[in-house]
Write a protein that holds these residues in place. Sequence first.
Motif, short mmCIF file in Angstrom:
data_model
loop_
_atom_site.label_atom_id
_atom_site.label_comp_id
_atom_site.label_asym_id
_atom_site.label_seq_id
_atom_site.Cartn_x
_atom_site.Cartn_y
_atom_site.Cartn_z
N MET A 177 -25.94 80.35 59.08
CA MET A 177 -25.33 79.17 58.64
C MET A 177 -25.51 77.80 59.32
O MET A 177 -26.03 77.90 60.59
CB MET A 177 -23.63 79.48 58.96
CG MET A 177 -22.58 78.63 58.46
SD MET A 177 -21.02 79.15 58.22
CE MET A 177 -20.15 77.79 59.21
N ILE A 178 -25.57 76.77 58.90
CA ILE A 178 -25.76 75.28 59.29
C ILE A 178 -24.53 74.64 59.70
O ILE A 178 -23.59 74.56 59.07
CB ILE A 178 -26.81 74.69 58.10
CG1 ILE A 178 -27.25 73.45 58.84
CG2 ILE A 178 -25.81 74.64 56.98
CD1 ILE A 178 -28.09 72.51 57.88
N ASP A 179 -24.80 73.90 60.76
CA ASP A 179 -23.98 72.79 61.04
C ASP A 179 -24.02 71.71 60.15
O ASP A 179 -24.96 70.93 59.98
CB ASP A 179 -23.86 72.36 62.52
CG ASP A 179 -23.38 73.51 63.51
OD1 ASP A 179 -22.74 74.11 63.09
OD2 ASP A 179 -24.11 73.53 64.69
N ILE A 180 -22.70 71.44 59.58
CA ILE A 180 -22.59 70.27 58.74
C ILE A 180 -21.73 69.22 59.23
O ILE A 180 -20.40 69.67 59.33
CB ILE A 180 -22.25 70.71 57.23
CG1 ILE A 180 -23.45 71.75 56.69
CG2 ILE A 180 -21.95 69.65 56.44
CD1 ILE A 180 -23.34 72.18 55.33
N ASP A 181 -22.17 68.03 59.23
CA ASP A 181 -21.06 67.03 59.80
C ASP A 181 -20.53 66.32 58.46
O ASP A 181 -21.04 66.39 57.51
CB ASP A 181 -21.68 66.03 60.72
CG ASP A 181 -22.94 65.24 60.43
OD1 ASP A 181 -23.03 65.19 58.98
OD2 ASP A 181 -23.84 64.55 61.31
N ARG B 177 -33.31 68.98 55.74
CA ARG B 177 -32.83 69.85 56.64
C ARG B 177 -31.74 70.56 55.85
O ARG B 177 -31.77 71.96 56.09
CB ARG B 177 -32.05 69.20 57.79
CG ARG B 177 -31.45 70.24 58.81
CD ARG B 177 -30.76 69.33 60.07
NE ARG B 177 -29.87 68.61 59.82
CZ ARG B 177 -28.34 68.79 59.34
NH1 ARG B 177 -28.28 70.24 59.62
NH2 ARG B 177 -27.62 67.91 59.17
N LEU B 178 -31.05 70.04 54.94
CA LEU B 178 -29.97 70.99 54.47
C LEU B 178 -30.66 71.84 53.19
O LEU B 178 -30.13 72.86 52.96
CB LEU B 178 -29.04 69.77 53.37
CG LEU B 178 -27.99 68.96 54.34
CD1 LEU B 178 -27.58 67.81 53.45
CD2 LEU B 178 -27.08 69.95 54.84
N GLN B 179 -31.97 71.35 52.79
CA GLN B 179 -32.66 72.25 51.69
C GLN B 179 -33.26 73.40 52.52
O GLN B 179 -33.24 74.64 51.98
CB GLN B 179 -33.84 71.42 51.13
CG GLN B 179 -33.23 70.25 49.98
CD GLN B 179 -34.35 69.40 49.49
OE1 GLN B 179 -35.31 69.06 50.43
NE2 GLN B 179 -34.26 69.17 48.24
N GLN B 180 -33.97 73.23 53.66
CA GLN B 180 -34.67 74.10 54.50
C GLN B 180 -33.40 75.18 54.90
O GLN B 180 -33.71 76.30 55.00
CB GLN B 180 -35.10 73.47 55.79
CG GLN B 180 -36.33 72.61 55.45
CD GLN B 180 -37.63 73.29 54.52
OE1 GLN B 180 -37.74 74.37 55.08
NE2 GLN B 180 -38.08 72.75 53.69
N ALA B 181 -32.33 74.70 55.24
CA ALA B 181 -31.40 75.66 55.70
C ALA B 181 -30.57 76.33 54.48
O ALA B 181 -29.77 77.31 54.56
CB ALA B 181 -30.20 74.98 56.53
N GLY B 182 -30.81 76.09 53.31
CA GLY B 182 -30.46 76.78 52.18
C GLY B 182 -28.94 76.04 51.50
O GLY B 182 -28.45 76.79 50.70
N ALA B 183 -28.40 75.23 52.38
CA ALA B 183 -27.30 74.44 51.76
C ALA B 183 -27.46 73.99 50.62
O ALA B 183 -26.69 73.73 49.53
CB ALA B 183 -26.74 73.26 52.80
N ILE B 184 -28.81 73.41 50.08
CA ILE B 184 -29.14 72.70 48.86
C ILE B 184 -29.92 74.01 48.32
O ILE B 184 -31.02 73.94 48.84
CB ILE B 184 -29.73 71.53 48.85
CG1 ILE B 184 -28.74 70.55 49.36
CG2 ILE B 184 -30.33 70.99 47.62
CD1 ILE B 184 -29.48 69.05 49.68
N ALA B 185 -29.51 74.54 47.27
CA ALA B 185 -30.41 75.73 46.82
C ALA B 185 -31.25 75.45 45.76
O ALA B 185 -32.05 75.97 45.16
CB ALA B 185 -29.59 76.91 46.35
N GLY B 186 -31.18 73.91 45.09
CA GLY B 186 -31.67 73.66 43.82
C GLY B 186 -31.40 72.37 43.43
O GLY B 186 -30.10 72.16 43.63
#
Length: 151
Positions: free
Chosen positions: A1-5, A43-52
């Motif tokens: 899980m990614i930290d999202i601000d 960073r959001l793409q690499q962490a998977g928060a943006i899947a496409g």
Amino acid sequence: MIDIDATDRQILRMLSQDATQPASEIGRRLGLSQPAAWRRINRLQQAGAIAGRRLVLDKEALGFGVTVFLGIKLAARGRVGVEEFERAVSAIREVQLVEHVLGLFDYRLRVVARDLADFERVLRRRILTLPGVDTVEANVLLSEERLPGPL
């Protein structure tokens, strides 16, 4: 899980409304430089928060005036493989969404058709002939009040 601000959430909200926005525009609107906005998006793409990113088509403008939600229960006897059913149903181009669910039905499908006669053809010739289909319940979409958006 990614930290999202808060800035990441704003970026996700902006991209969910229009995924074609360049990092420079997102940065300008958020008071970030283009490279800083790009780094956050990457960073959001690499962490998977943006899947496409997805193109949203207007079904009615393309001639698909009917949307039907189907509840499908698979036959218990003989237990056709779930993978076999999923593979077969995913090959039907009118089926826009296949969801494996818990409850009264095993699957929920979103099906688009040109009109009710076209839907009946798809139902009879394609869906009812799928492996393992036992019970089908249809609900015709009358209107959508809210489209999927940011989480």
